[in-house]
Design an enzyme around this catalytic site. Sequence first.
Site, PDB file in Angstrom:
ATOM      1  N   LYS A  80       3.578  10.592   0.505  1.00 23.04           N
ATOM      2  CA  LYS A  80       3.667  10.048   1.858  1.00 23.04           C
ATOM      3  C   LYS A  80       3.546  11.169   2.879  1.00 23.04           C
ATOM      4  CE  LYS A  80       5.312   6.242   2.587  1.00 23.04           C
ATOM      5  NZ  LYS A  80       4.687   4.964   2.916  1.00 23.04           N
TER       6      LYS A  80
ATOM      7  N   SER B 212       4.401  -1.661  -7.437  1.00 27.92           N
ATOM      8  CA  SER B 212       4.462  -0.822  -6.259  1.00 27.92           C
ATOM      9  C   SER B 212       4.119   0.611  -6.700  1.00 27.92           C
ATOM     10  CB  SER B 212       5.894  -0.928  -5.757  1.00 27.92           C
ATOM     11  OG  SER B 212       6.011  -0.328  -4.555  1.00 27.92           O
ATOM     12  N   LEU B 213       4.240   1.578  -5.811  1.00 23.42           N
ATOM     13  CA  LEU B 213       3.957   2.959  -6.200  1.00 23.42           C
ATOM     14  C   LEU B 213       5.197   3.809  -5.973  1.00 23.42           C
ATOM     15  CD1 LEU B 213       0.471   3.548  -4.534  1.00 23.42           C
ATOM     16  CD2 LEU B 213       0.943   3.642  -6.978  1.00 23.42           C
TER      17      LEU B 213
ATOM     18  N   CYS C  67      27.315 -13.149  28.038  1.00 23.14           N
ATOM     19  CA  CYS C  67      28.254 -14.226  28.379  1.00 23.14           C
ATOM     20  C   CYS C  67      29.298 -13.808  29.404  1.00 23.14           C
ATOM     21  CB  CYS C  67      28.934 -14.743  27.110  1.00 23.14           C
ATOM     22  SG  CYS C  67      30.145 -13.590  26.434  1.00 23.14           S
TER      23      CYS C  67
ATOM     24  N   ASP D 260     -29.607  -8.237  13.991  1.00 27.74           N
ATOM     25  CA  ASP D 260     -28.681  -9.368  13.955  1.00 27.74           C
ATOM     26  C   ASP D 260     -29.451 -10.677  14.108  1.00 27.74           C
ATOM     27  OD1 ASP D 260     -26.815  -7.456  13.792  1.00 27.74           O
ATOM     28  OD2 ASP D 260     -25.750  -7.955  15.666  1.00 27.74           O
TER      29      ASP D 260
ATOM     30  N   ARG E 227       0.194 -10.000  -2.650  1.00 26.71           N
ATOM     31  CA  ARG E 227       1.018  -9.437  -3.720  1.00 26.71           C
ATOM     32  C   ARG E 227       2.310 -10.233  -3.892  1.00 26.71           C
ATOM     33  NH1 ARG E 227       5.012  -5.168  -3.403  1.00 26.71           N
ATOM     34  NH2 ARG E 227       5.443  -4.510  -5.516  1.00 26.71           N
TER      35      ARG E 227
ATOM     36  N   CYS F 294      30.089 -16.739  23.098  1.00 26.09           N
ATOM     37  CA  CYS F 294      28.938 -15.931  23.480  1.00 26.09           C
ATOM     38  C   CYS F 294      27.694 -16.421  22.740  1.00 26.09           C
ATOM     39  CB  CYS F 294      29.212 -14.462  23.144  1.00 26.09           C
ATOM     40  SG  CYS F 294      27.822 -13.394  23.527  1.00 26.09           S
TER      41      CYS F 294
ATOM     42  N   GLU G 107      -6.842  -3.338  -0.901  1.00 23.58           N
ATOM     43  CA  GLU G 107      -6.063  -3.424   0.323  1.00 23.58           C
ATOM     44  C   GLU G 107      -6.912  -4.064   1.420  1.00 23.58           C
ATOM     45  OE1 GLU G 107      -3.077  -2.218  -0.198  1.00 23.58           O
ATOM     46  OE2 GLU G 107      -2.188  -1.707   1.733  1.00 23.58           O
TER      47      GLU G 107
ATOM     48  N   TYR H 238     -31.064 -11.684  10.949  1.00 27.58           N
ATOM     49  CA  TYR H 238     -30.029 -12.160  10.020  1.00 27.58           C
ATOM     50  C   TYR H 238     -29.645 -13.604  10.377  1.00 27.58           C
ATOM     51  CZ  TYR H 238     -25.622 -12.332   7.410  1.00 27.58           C
ATOM     52  OH  TYR H 238     -24.614 -12.686   6.549  1.00 27.58           O
ATOM     53  N   ASP H 239     -29.401 -13.827  11.674  1.00 27.40           N
ATOM     54  CA  ASP H 239     -29.032 -15.184  12.110  1.00 27.40           C
ATOM     55  C   ASP H 239     -30.120 -16.184  11.741  1.00 27.40           C
ATOM     56  OD1 ASP H 239     -26.730 -14.216  13.090  1.00 27.40           O
ATOM     57  OD2 ASP H 239     -27.376 -14.141  15.190  1.00 27.40           O
TER      58      ASP H 239
ATOM     59  N   ASP I 178      -3.075   1.613   4.905  1.00 31.55           N
ATOM     60  CA  ASP I 178      -1.890   0.933   5.392  1.00 31.55           C
ATOM     61  C   ASP I 178      -2.257  -0.509   5.731  1.00 31.55           C
ATOM     62  OD1 ASP I 178       0.695   0.690   5.995  1.00 31.55           O
ATOM     63  OD2 ASP I 178       0.608   1.760   7.915  1.00 31.55           O
TER      64      ASP I 178
ATOM     65  N   LYS J  25      -4.088   6.393   0.943  1.00 28.12           N
ATOM     66  CA  LYS J  25      -3.244   5.202   0.811  1.00 28.12           C
ATOM     67  C   LYS J  25      -3.418   4.398   2.094  1.00 28.12           C
ATOM     68  CE  LYS J  25       1.375   3.700  -0.501  1.00 28.12           C
ATOM     69  NZ  LYS J  25       1.688   2.793   0.598  1.00 28.12           N
TER      70      LYS J  25
ATOM     71  N   CYS K 126      31.771  -7.386  22.343  1.00 25.90           N
ATOM     72  CA  CYS K 126      31.967  -8.462  23.315  1.00 25.90           C
ATOM     73  C   CYS K 126      33.092  -9.307  22.751  1.00 25.90           C
ATOM     74  CB  CYS K 126      30.688  -9.278  23.436  1.00 25.90           C
ATOM     75  SG  CYS K 126      30.966 -10.967  23.995  1.00 25.90           S
TER      76      CYS K 126
ATOM     77  N   TYR L 108      -9.271  -1.002  -5.065  1.00 27.90           N
ATOM     78  CA  TYR L 108      -8.777   0.202  -5.731  1.00 27.90           C
ATOM     79  C   TYR L 108      -8.407   0.040  -7.202  1.00 27.90           C
ATOM     80  CZ  TYR L 108      -4.321  -1.636  -3.891  1.00 27.90           C
ATOM     81  OH  TYR L 108      -3.259  -2.424  -3.558  1.00 27.90           O
TER      82      TYR L 108
ATOM     83  N   GLU M 162      -6.985   9.247  -3.695  1.00 28.85           N
ATOM     84  CA  GLU M 162      -7.489   8.245  -2.736  1.00 28.85           C
ATOM     85  C   GLU M 162      -6.548   8.163  -1.552  1.00 28.85           C
ATOM     86  OE1 GLU M 162      -7.119   4.570  -4.844  1.00 28.85           O
ATOM     87  OE2 GLU M 162      -8.400   5.246  -6.472  1.00 28.85           O
TER      88      GLU M 162
ATOM     89  N   CYS N 286      30.151  -8.351  28.909  1.00 29.12           N
ATOM     90  CA  CYS N 286      29.010  -8.661  28.045  1.00 29.12           C
ATOM     91  C   CYS N 286      27.812  -9.096  28.895  1.00 29.12           C
ATOM     92  CB  CYS N 286      29.414  -9.780  27.080  1.00 29.12           C
ATOM     93  SG  CYS N 286      28.020 -10.464  26.165  1.00 29.12           S
TER      94      CYS N 286
HETATM   95  S1  IVH Z   1      -2.723   1.483  -6.394  1.00 29.17           S
HETATM   96  C1  IVH Z   1       0.172  -0.122  -9.434  1.00 29.17           C
HETATM   97  N1  IVH Z   1      -4.174   2.583  -4.507  1.00 29.17           N
HETATM   98  O1  IVH Z   1       0.322   0.846  -1.723  1.00 29.17           O
HETATM   99  C2  IVH Z   1      -0.725   0.517  -8.486  1.00 29.17           C
HETATM  100  N2  IVH Z   1      -2.334   1.230  -3.877  1.00 29.17           N
HETATM  101  O2  IVH Z   1       3.172   1.271  -2.513  1.00 29.17           O
HETATM  102  C3  IVH Z   1      -0.544   0.063  -7.099  1.00 29.17           C
HETATM  103  N3  IVH Z   1      -2.044   0.984  -1.478  1.00 29.17           N
HETATM  104  O3  IVH Z   1       1.065  -2.345  -2.966  1.00 29.17           O
HETATM  105  C4  IVH Z   1      -1.722   0.056  -6.300  1.00 29.17           C
HETATM  106  N4  IVH Z   1      -3.770   2.192  -0.883  1.00 29.17           N
HETATM  107  O4  IVH Z   1      -0.767  -2.141  -1.221  1.00 29.17           O
HETATM  108  C5  IVH Z   1      -3.119   1.798  -4.799  1.00 29.17           C
HETATM  109  N5  IVH Z   1      -5.541   3.565  -2.935  1.00 29.17           N
HETATM  110  C6  IVH Z   1      -4.519   2.805  -3.232  1.00 29.17           C
HETATM  111  C7  IVH Z   1      -3.724   2.203  -2.232  1.00 29.17           C
HETATM  112  C8  IVH Z   1      -2.627   1.427  -2.602  1.00 29.17           C
HETATM  113  C9  IVH Z   1      -2.766   1.454  -0.449  1.00 29.17           C
HETATM  114  C10 IVH Z   1      -0.832   0.152  -1.331  1.00 29.17           C
HETATM  115  C11 IVH Z   1      -0.838  -1.108  -2.148  1.00 29.17           C
HETATM  116  C12 IVH Z   1       0.427  -1.111  -2.939  1.00 29.17           C
HETATM  117  C13 IVH Z   1       1.240  -0.098  -2.199  1.00 29.17           C
HETATM  118  C14 IVH Z   1       2.213   0.540  -3.157  1.00 29.17           C
END
Ligand code: IVH
Length: 677
Positions: free
Chosen positions: A316, A83-84, A413, A34, A138, A434, A175, A37-38, A119, A117, A428, A227, A115, A410
Amino acid sequence: MSIEQAKLKIEPLRIAINRHNHRYHVLDDPSISDNEYDHLIQQLLTIEQQYPELVTVDSPTQRVGGEALLAFGQVRHEVPMLSLDKAFSQDDIQEFDRRIHDRLKSDEAIEYACEPKLDGIAVSLLYDNGVLTSGATRGDGQTGEDITHNVRTIPSIPLRLLGSDWPEYLEVRGEIYIPRAGFKALNEQAMKADEKLFVNSRNAAAGSLRNLNPEVTANRPLEMCCYSAGLVSDGSVAEKHGDVLKQFQGWGLKINSEMRIVTGIQACIVYYENLSKKRERLSYDIDGIVFKVNDLALQHKLGCSVRAPRWAVARKFPAEEEMTVLERIEFQVGRTGAITPVACLAPVFVGGATVSKATLHNMNELERLDVRVEDTVIIRRAGDVIPQVVKVVLERRPKGSLPSVLPTVCPVCGSDIERSEAEAIARCTGGLYCSAQRKEAIRHFASRKALDIDGLGEKRIDQLVDKELVNTVADLFQLTDESLIRLERCGAKSAANLMSAFETSKQTTLARFIYALGIQQVGEATAMTLAHHFCTLAALEAATADALQEVDDVGPIVAQHIALFFQQDHNRKVIDALLTQGVHWPAITPSVQVDELPLAGQIWVLTGALTVMTRDEGKAYLQSLGAKVAGSVSAKTTQVVAGENAGSKLTKAEALGVPVMDETTFMVFLQEQRVAL
Ligand code: IVH
């Protein structure tokens, strides 16, 4: 040092720093200390201070720069961020594979990329000539917030791509998340500073990214995992998803090390089983597994529905349950005075978050479960759903415990609490006397699906009502900078932001306005139906209970609530005041003839719990397709959709021979309809 010498030295120094940064933050494999690097950074800073004209936006010294922002700008996504679709079982996954084969008219096993998913928060980065120029959330998929200042502070995001074979213009999607260790440290720090703890790492990541001050973001342990590619021009990326990710890796972007390419859906199921076992040992939270068709040409052929691509699915993880102790029961007062018993729990980690409260819904539910203080209870939390008390572990009940009872007055109040024989709901009787009811009415009015007043949170509303600055929702628009600044923890900037949020919120839609009024049993979907049926507020206000019942979905009770609401002088006064203060919406012109819609003339019934959407949403989709959605099953019913734990309606449908579909089939059906629309 002359400027010529500086020019010669600066570039190799930046390249060296970028490489070390990449080794440390992306590869997790540093090769210098480190301190060393600094020292490199210090050398670069010294040169840049001497010759500021040599500073570039992608210099490693420029990660945190500039002032905090007043508000986020907007960024339009050229390619929508979708979305998925979700899958909850092995069957759903097989069904996904079958649909793909059907659409491609092929029997050949498909190659899939698997892959985790993550969070976190979906983000789009733009690299122009290899230099990071923009970062955006997004948002609604079409337009997101410009968070360039903040993404620049994240060390695993290169300010300049490595190598040189990238397309001239490249959008990278991925993500942003906080790994578990970072989340733990963040909360420990918050605890020491006596600050509010973050509920889960996703919220912490969202809050960190949506902070107007990049210095705050810079101190949060955020990481980004990439991704997919979005917009690509003047150049191209590889032809398979897995190879694109490898290219990303070569350009210094972080990708997930668990990504695997497999052949056939059975291998996906095995991947899921294996990763589920490994889940706890990962250094970050995941909430499922994503399967994507690997070949980009096939992805293109399969295309997308309005909401999600047809070439990917998110499997999921199932809902999670945990045991904990119920410490006390709190009785909360809602907008209409309804009393909701809430279980206050010894904090427990379940379904990816620490839970310390769970809803008990209403008194009937509390009595059915017979939950008592000090009981050990089972809590369930799935995805973003409010945690629930599933049952009491009777074997662990302490001796001498007493059944929980409804308070007689209540807690806010002191007015009497009323509970009719027929209703599960206790209320109430304080009405607008209230303060809890007034606060809830304002919170509802300001909420995202209503007038969407950004920055008017629960705490601010509490202050405004407690200080008697606001009694009705119309008073919000009479507030001034001066009155806001006098509130605790409200600086000039917050006051100005709030004032501008009030202004912005005045431009709304009739449906949002009707919903915002908070009429009993008029949810978002009903508000939308009413708006499109009556087209003007005046017509709705004038409608009799009979006229209201002509609206799809409005039964005698809801009609009564609506008619009564508009008969009240005080409600009309509030509405007039809102309109006088400039709340407005675009006029609605009657659109498509209902009988031309695909489900015209059909009667549908939704029963049981839906997991992907709420029943109201399902209803709204069906109504938008022209169906009537009824509350009970009869021989006239066209179709029943049965969610989890469907009961008597399902039995009746089966007895009458009415067709029944499960939630997954319903989702597929909706998607197909929406595409056909
Ligand atoms: S693919 C159109 N890959 O899941 C393809 N999404 O429910 C959409 N997410 O908004 C993205 N890990 O935020 C993809 N390996 C992954 C992911 C991923 C997390 C999230 C992403 C997306 C949400 C969809």
